[in-house]
Motif scaffolding. Structure first.
Motif, PDB file in Angstrom:
ATOM      1  N   VAL A  54       0.854  -1.198   0.000  1.00  0.00           N
ATOM      2  CA  VAL A  54       0.000   0.000   0.000  1.00  0.00           C
ATOM      3  C   VAL A  54       0.887   1.243   0.000  1.00  0.00           C
ATOM      4  CG1 VAL A  54      -1.773   1.282   1.257  1.00  0.00           C
ATOM      5  CG2 VAL A  54      -1.798  -1.227   1.273  1.00  0.00           C
ATOM      6  N   TYR A  95      -4.622  15.096   0.590  1.00  0.00           N
ATOM      7  CA  TYR A  95      -3.860  13.843   0.577  1.00  0.00           C
ATOM      8  C   TYR A  95      -2.727  13.911  -0.439  1.00  0.00           C
ATOM      9  CZ  TYR A  95      -2.507   9.021  -0.229  1.00  0.00           C
ATOM     10  OH  TYR A  95      -1.778   7.878  -0.370  1.00  0.00           O
ATOM     11  N   GLN A 101       0.698  11.473  -1.743  1.00  0.00           N
ATOM     12  CA  GLN A 101       1.488  10.248  -1.627  1.00  0.00           C
ATOM     13  C   GLN A 101       2.928  10.630  -1.310  1.00  0.00           C
ATOM     14  OE1 GLN A 101       0.603   7.297  -4.589  1.00  0.00           O
ATOM     15  NE2 GLN A 101       2.652   6.387  -4.447  1.00  0.00           N
ATOM     16  N   THR A 116      -3.780   6.559   3.379  1.00  0.00           N
ATOM     17  CA  THR A 116      -3.965   6.045   2.012  1.00  0.00           C
ATOM     18  C   THR A 116      -5.234   5.210   1.924  1.00  0.00           C
ATOM     19  OG1 THR A 116      -1.575   5.989   1.651  1.00  0.00           O
ATOM     20  CG2 THR A 116      -2.920   4.651   0.187  1.00  0.00           C
ATOM     21  N   LEU A 117      -5.448   4.359   2.923  1.00  0.00           N
ATOM     22  CA  LEU A 117      -6.665   3.534   2.943  1.00  0.00           C
ATOM     23  C   LEU A 117      -7.899   4.415   3.026  1.00  0.00           C
ATOM     24  CD1 LEU A 117      -5.463   0.716   5.386  1.00  0.00           C
ATOM     25  CD2 LEU A 117      -5.679   0.587   2.894  1.00  0.00           C
ATOM     26  N   ASN A 140      -8.109   7.510   1.879  1.00  0.00           N
ATOM     27  CA  ASN A 140      -8.243   8.175   0.577  1.00  0.00           C
ATOM     28  C   ASN A 140      -8.866   7.240  -0.457  1.00  0.00           C
ATOM     29  OD1 ASN A 140      -7.629  10.596  -1.065  1.00  0.00           O
ATOM     30  ND2 ASN A 140      -6.310   9.186  -2.189  1.00  0.00           N
ATOM     31  N   TYR A 141      -8.439   5.964  -0.450  1.00  0.00           N
ATOM     32  CA  TYR A 141      -9.040   4.969  -1.344  1.00  0.00           C
ATOM     33  C   TYR A 141     -10.542   4.841  -1.069  1.00  0.00           C
ATOM     34  CZ  TYR A 141      -4.419   3.140  -2.758  1.00  0.00           C
ATOM     35  OH  TYR A 141      -3.164   2.975  -3.261  1.00  0.00           O
ATOM     36  N   SER A 142     -10.886   4.820   0.209  1.00  0.00           N
ATOM     37  CA  SER A 142     -12.292   4.656   0.606  1.00  0.00           C
ATOM     38  C   SER A 142     -13.140   5.830   0.128  1.00  0.00           C
ATOM     39  CB  SER A 142     -12.393   4.523   2.130  1.00  0.00           C
ATOM     40  OG  SER A 142     -11.645   3.419   2.593  1.00  0.00           O
ATOM     41  N   ASN A 163     -12.570   7.802  -2.438  1.00  0.00           N
ATOM     42  CA  ASN A 163     -12.709   7.718  -3.891  1.00  0.00           C
ATOM     43  C   ASN A 163     -13.722   6.659  -4.299  1.00  0.00           C
ATOM     44  OD1 ASN A 163     -10.763   9.707  -4.203  1.00  0.00           O
ATOM     45  ND2 ASN A 163      -9.074   8.242  -4.405  1.00  0.00           N
ATOM     46  N   THR A 164     -13.820   5.594  -3.488  1.00  0.00           N
ATOM     47  CA  THR A 164     -14.744   4.501  -3.804  1.00  0.00           C
ATOM     48  C   THR A 164     -16.204   4.929  -3.685  1.00  0.00           C
ATOM     49  OG1 THR A 164     -13.147   2.845  -3.044  1.00  0.00           O
ATOM     50  CG2 THR A 164     -15.451   2.157  -3.177  1.00  0.00           C
ATOM     51  N   VAL A 188     -17.317   0.828   4.259  1.00  0.00           N
ATOM     52  CA  VAL A 188     -16.044   1.549   4.372  1.00  0.00           C
ATOM     53  C   VAL A 188     -15.605   1.663   5.824  1.00  0.00           C
ATOM     54  CG1 VAL A 188     -15.022   3.860   4.198  1.00  0.00           C
ATOM     55  CG2 VAL A 188     -16.142   2.840   2.221  1.00  0.00           C
ATOM     56  N   THR A 192     -11.751  10.792   9.967  1.00  0.00           N
ATOM     57  CA  THR A 192     -12.630  10.635   8.803  1.00  0.00           C
ATOM     58  C   THR A 192     -13.766  11.638   8.684  1.00  0.00           C
ATOM     59  OG1 THR A 192     -14.031   9.059  10.019  1.00  0.00           O
ATOM     60  CG2 THR A 192     -12.177   8.153   8.763  1.00  0.00           C
TER      61      THR A 192
END
Length: 505
Positions: free
Chosen positions: A32, A95, A97, A386-387, A389-391, A393-394, A410, A428
């Motif tokens: 990740v 966010y 990277q 990161t997790l 941010n992925y959530s 976007n989902t 989520v 969050t």
């Protein structure tokens, strides 16, 4: 001729399970991408906002409502000024990277040591509790009390389950009763076993009581209150609906527990821990003889009374006095000294008994440190943001009931990696809550999805309390999974239905 039988395979201990997860967490830090949100904190002394970026560089800016609006943090300035929000807030849209922060072999080996150091307050509490249990057992106060109680509850044993479940649920939903329940197992397990229940039922009554209470929280300051504040709404918003959901969820859980307990009562072999029942009874009832009448003397009654009053003071301290493990440990250390005086034991015998009782829980306290090590590896690997941010976007672009259900999923996912309810809320909510506005839903829906999603995952999250609890109760994780998975599925479906109803009212 077969000289030896092949050893029966046993499920790994809590230590091995946690160490396997620790290694998997370290592997994730290679897979990740590492990343960070910029964070905002409020400095009370200067009345400035401090922004920390992904490079850990800070800058101070005046604390104004305009600044919050510009940063897309939809919260009132007063929430920071009055101390409602104290932890760093993730700033939406920031966010970035960063350079990968993989956790290698040395990091993995060091993490349990750091975990022990970070968890020393909880460990001291558990060790002192173990010492007290040793003292109380030594003078026979437990055996006498259990004998007296078993006579009064004859034929009405399930009332004990309902009472313990109701009290722990009430504690969970009002003041976040969770870690404090560790103290209940050495006391209640013997009572449950004598009453004809197995260890799983005792665990369920205590652990699921506090878990259902915190999952369907009504006014818990560590979850629904802090999440509501971070989302910019009043925690009383939607309170009546949450109370109804809590009551129905509690009834469903009790019905499941009754079904299992009745099945075990009809045939003890139906118990999921039947193979371990002798070992469990040896630990919790090693000095108990049902045919031997132990007189409930004045000395034993006084010790039992001191022990009981200590728990009432503990509940008051956590619920009203703002206590944490430092105060709780001090309370029980004082109780230990009082019991030593009342016990009639010699100074040497009393101290040795206390030390031996504490030693019995060494395995439990080391489990606590190892569980914390997993969080340390993930935090140092910088993968939590990161997790998140992925959530985000989902679920972006979803609407209505689908959005609510996706939020539940989520938060269940994030709850596995971030077991702290307050930590997950602050991280969050400033980002997740405004998404509800964009799809025309109340922010209460996000609060409920957060509570119910993380709470559902807490049934089995190894980085939470469950493995510590199982170690305390001499039960393995696989047996708990067999027991809890059907209920987890039922409660998952119930939560989805309740969320959909919540989007309609």
């Amino acid at each position: 001729m077969i000289l030896s039988q092949k050893k029966k395979r046993e499920f790994p201990t809590a230590f091995t399970v946690l160490f396997i997860i620790l290694i998997l967490a370290a592997i994730l830090t290679y897979i990740v991408p590492s990343g960070k949100f910029s964070r905002l904190t409020y400095d009370e002394s200067t009345r400035d906002f401090i922004i920390t970026d992904h490079n850990d560089e800070t800058k101070a800016i005046p604390a104004t409502q305009e600044v919050l609006n510009d940063l897309h943090i939809q919260l009132d300035l007063s929430k920071f000024e009055d101390g409602t929000i104290k932890k760093p807030i993730a700033i939406p849209g920031t966010y970035v990277q960063i350079e990968q922060q993989p956790q290698g072999v040395v990091d993995v080996i060091k993490s349990p040591i750091i975990g022990v150091m970070d968890s020393v307050d909880i460990m001291i509490f558990v060790l002192i509790l173990g010492g007290i249990i040793g003292l109380v057992n030594k003078v026979g106060a437990f055996d006498a009390g259990i004998g007296a109680l078993s006579k009064k509850t004859k034929g009405k044993e399930f009332i004990l389950v309902v009472l313990v479940f109701a009290l722990t649920t009430l504690g969970g939903t009002t003041f976040g009763l969770a870690e404090e329940t560790i103290a209940f197992y050495p006391i209640l397990m013997p009572i449950f076993l004598i009453s004809g229940f197995d260890a799983i039922t005792c665990i369920a009554a205590i652990y699921m009581g506090s878990s259902i209470g915190t999952m369907f929280s009504t006014v818990n300051p560590f979850s629904v209150v802090i999440a509501s504040n971070a989302a910019g709404i009043n925690f009383t918003s939607g309170l009546k609906f949450r109370i109804v959901v809590l009551i129905i969820g509690s009834i469903i859980t009790l019905a499941y527990m009754y079904w299992y307990a009745k099945k075990v009562n009809q045939d003890p072999k139906n118990s999921l821990v039947y193979d371990e029942s002798e070992r469990i009874r040896e630990r919790f009832l090693k000095d108990y003889d049902p045919d031997k009448v132990i007189e409930f003397t004045l000395r034993r009654k006084l010790i039992f009374l001191v022990f009981t009053v200590a728990f009432l003071i503990l509940v008051w301290g956590v619920a009203v006095g703002g206590w944490w493990f430092e105060e709780m440990s001090a309370l029980f250390l004082g109780v230990a000294i009082i019991i030593m005086v009342l016990s009639g034991l010699s100074e040497k015998d009393a101290v040795n008994t206390f030390v031996a009782g504490a030693a019995d829980l060494i395995g439990v306290v080391l489990t606590i440190g190892l569980a914390r090590a997993i969080n340390i590896v993930m935090d140092n690997g910088m993968i939590s943001d990161t997790l998140l941010n992925y959530s985000i976007n989902t679920i972006t672009g979803m609407s209505g009931s689908l959005f609510a259900i996706a939020q539940l999923v989520v938060f269940s996912f994030l709850g596995f990696f971030i077991p702290s309810s307050s930590g997950l809320a602050v991280l969050t909510m400033p980002i997740m809550a405004p998404l509800a506005d964009s799809v025309g839903l109340s922010r209460e829906v996000v609060i409920n999805a957060y509570n119910w999603g993380q709470g559902l995952m807490a049934f089995i999250t190894p980085t939470g309390l469950i493995l510590v609890t199982l170690e305390m109760a001499e039960t393995t994780f696989n047996k708990w999974l067999k027991y809890i998975m059907p209920l987890m599925i039922i409660m998952g479906i119930y939560s989805v239905v309740a969320l959909i109803i919540g989007t309609m009212i």
